[in-house]
Design a protein around this motif. Structure first.
Motif, PDB file in Angstrom:
ATOM      1  N   VAL A   1       1.033  -1.075  -0.163  1.00 47.19           N
ATOM      2  CA  VAL A   1      -0.223   0.195  -0.082  1.00 47.19           C
ATOM      3  C   VAL A   1       1.095   1.361   0.174  1.00 47.19           C
ATOM      4  CG1 VAL A   1      -1.540   0.944   1.377  1.00 47.19           C
ATOM      5  CG2 VAL A   1      -2.185  -0.998   1.189  1.00 47.19           C
ATOM      6  N   PRO A   2       2.051   1.179   0.806  1.00 52.91           N
ATOM      7  CA  PRO A   2       2.692   3.126   0.732  1.00 52.91           C
ATOM      8  C   PRO A   2       3.478   3.110  -0.925  1.00 52.91           C
ATOM      9  CG  PRO A   2       3.231   1.238   2.417  1.00 52.91           C
ATOM     10  CD  PRO A   2       2.093   0.281   1.867  1.00 52.91           C
ATOM     11  N   LEU A   3       4.053   1.839  -1.204  1.00 53.00           N
ATOM     12  CA  LEU A   3       4.396   1.730  -2.755  1.00 53.00           C
ATOM     13  C   LEU A   3       2.665   2.534  -3.592  1.00 53.00           C
ATOM     14  CD1 LEU A   3       6.490  -1.512  -2.583  1.00 53.00           C
ATOM     15  CD2 LEU A   3       7.411   1.120  -2.441  1.00 53.00           C
ATOM     16  N   LEU A   4       2.085   2.348  -3.773  1.00 50.80           N
ATOM     17  CA  LEU A   4       0.569   1.802  -4.280  1.00 50.80           C
ATOM     18  C   LEU A   4       0.290   3.858  -4.269  1.00 50.80           C
ATOM     19  CD1 LEU A   4      -0.968  -0.252  -3.872  1.00 50.80           C
ATOM     20  CD2 LEU A   4       0.096  -0.272  -5.781  1.00 50.80           C
ATOM     21  N   ILE A   5       0.246   4.026  -2.539  1.00 45.18           N
ATOM     22  CA  ILE A   5      -0.061   5.590  -2.127  1.00 45.18           C
ATOM     23  C   ILE A   5       1.260   6.451  -2.722  1.00 45.18           C
ATOM     24  CG2 ILE A   5      -0.117   7.032  -0.352  1.00 45.18           C
ATOM     25  CD1 ILE A   5      -1.223   4.895   1.083  1.00 45.18           C
TER      26      ILE A   5
ATOM     27  N   VAL B   1       4.764  24.138  11.389  1.00 41.04           N
ATOM     28  CA  VAL B   1       3.949  23.411  10.744  1.00 41.04           C
ATOM     29  C   VAL B   1       3.963  22.207  10.953  1.00 41.04           C
ATOM     30  CG1 VAL B   1       3.921  23.271   8.274  1.00 41.04           C
ATOM     31  CG2 VAL B   1       4.589  25.055   8.725  1.00 41.04           C
ATOM     32  N   ILE B   2       2.803  21.024  11.032  1.00 39.70           N
ATOM     33  CA  ILE B   2       2.657  19.989  11.239  1.00 39.70           C
ATOM     34  C   ILE B   2       2.131  19.564  10.602  1.00 39.70           C
ATOM     35  CG2 ILE B   2       1.806  18.506  13.160  1.00 39.70           C
ATOM     36  CD1 ILE B   2       2.151  19.571  15.058  1.00 39.70           C
ATOM     37  N   GLU B   3       2.429  18.685   9.109  1.00 41.81           N
ATOM     38  CA  GLU B   3       1.984  18.753   8.418  1.00 41.81           C
ATOM     39  C   GLU B   3       1.486  16.783   8.750  1.00 41.81           C
ATOM     40  OE1 GLU B   3       2.628  16.817   3.523  1.00 41.81           O
ATOM     41  OE2 GLU B   3       3.722  18.253   4.724  1.00 41.81           O
ATOM     42  N   ILE B   4       0.180  16.298   8.813  1.00 39.07           N
ATOM     43  CA  ILE B   4      -0.424  15.736   8.859  1.00 39.07           C
ATOM     44  C   ILE B   4      -0.431  14.599   7.777  1.00 39.07           C
ATOM     45  CG2 ILE B   4      -2.560  13.970   9.475  1.00 39.07           C
ATOM     46  CD1 ILE B   4      -1.718  15.994  11.594  1.00 39.07           C
ATOM     47  N   GLY B   5      -0.404  12.944   7.797  1.00 42.97           N
ATOM     48  CA  GLY B   5      -0.207  12.124   6.695  1.00 42.97           C
ATOM     49  C   GLY B   5       1.360  12.582   5.652  1.00 42.97           C
ATOM     50  N   ILE B   6       2.514  13.062   5.698  1.00 39.55           N
ATOM     51  CA  ILE B   6       3.229  13.241   5.302  1.00 39.55           C
ATOM     52  C   ILE B   6       3.821  12.510   3.909  1.00 39.55           C
ATOM     53  CG2 ILE B   6       5.391  12.664   7.137  1.00 39.55           C
ATOM     54  CD1 ILE B   6       6.861  15.477   5.702  1.00 39.55           C
ATOM     55  N   GLY B   7       3.694  11.175   4.354  1.00 40.19           N
ATOM     56  CA  GLY B   7       3.234   9.758   3.066  1.00 40.19           C
ATOM     57  C   GLY B   7       4.913  10.500   2.897  1.00 40.19           C
ATOM     58  N   SER B   8       5.806  10.188   1.260  1.00 38.19           N
ATOM     59  CA  SER B   8       6.552   9.980   1.579  1.00 38.19           C
ATOM     60  C   SER B   8       7.284  11.829   1.205  1.00 38.19           C
ATOM     61  CB  SER B   8       6.370   9.129  -0.435  1.00 38.19           C
ATOM     62  OG  SER B   8       6.039   9.711  -1.227  1.00 38.19           O
TER      63      SER B   8
END
Length: 204
Positions: free
Chosen positions: A9-13, A37-44
């Motif tokens: 899933v992380p690769l697909l996202i 700043v707080i980034e929620i769901g910073i991902g990659s």
């Protein structure tokens, strides 16, 4: 299933979020962030190049260790120190009134308890702070909404919990925010199905 969720899933996202047509949304919203700043769901880390020099410190929160590893390898803005933390938006590990800006991009769709997450965002924002967001969600047309409702139960199992049918502006306002700026519209494509929300809001 855990292997799929944690590794695939992380690769697909990451692949989905790299679409070129999403950069325009990032460029309109992310540069407005300032201060702490707080980034929620910073991902990659795909938002990192869009932050301006008005940012003092970026804290990126994400539940996926694999995505955080990708973010650590992503080019970073020279001006701002960055800290990446594994964690959940439903329990943001910071004190009350500790952020000037909270950023979410394509994140509220996949949080299990989105109302709790928005309450946490409101808690950590300073008085006068801002929530900046780009999200996708519930469309205004009944036919599109019907398809979103039908597909969401299957889609969320395949895509890390992503809901196609959340009414983003309604959720944000219901959590005690006032929308400052809000724009909506379909993501460009041959068959418009993805309804986008972007804008900013302040806690009431």
């Amino acid at each position: 299933m855990n292997f799929y969720k944690e590794q695939i899933v992380p690769l697909l996202i990451n692949m989905a979020m790299r679409q070129r047509n999403l950069a325009a949304y990032r460029s309109r919203v992310v540069p407005a962030a300032e201060g702490r700043v707080i980034e929620i769901g910073i991902g990659s880390g795909l938002n990192l190049p869009f932050y301006s020099r008005n940012v003092e410190h970026i804290i990126g929160l994400d539940p996926s260790p694999k995505l955080l590893l990708m973010a650590r390898r992503h080019p970073r803005p020279d001006a701002s120190p960055i800290k990446l933390i594994e964690g959940s938006a439903e329990a943001i590990p910071f004190g009350n009134a500790s952020a000037d800006t909270v950023v979410t991009t394509w994140t509220l769709c996949s949080i299990s308890d989105v109302a709790r997450a928005l309450a946490e965002i409101r808690r950590v924002l300073k008085p006068g702070g801002r929530l900046l967001f780009v999200e996708h969600g519930r469309a205004p047309e009944p036919k599109v909404r019907w398809w979103q409702d039908q597909l969401t139960p299957v889609w969320k199992r395949l895509s890390g919990g992503c809901h196609l049918n959340r009414a983003i502006n309604t959720l944000i306002e219901g959590a005690g925010f006032q929308l400052e700026r809000g724009e909506t519209g379909y993501l460009r494509g041959p068959k418009p199905m993805t309804f986008m929300y972007e804008g900013s809001a302040r806690p009431l």
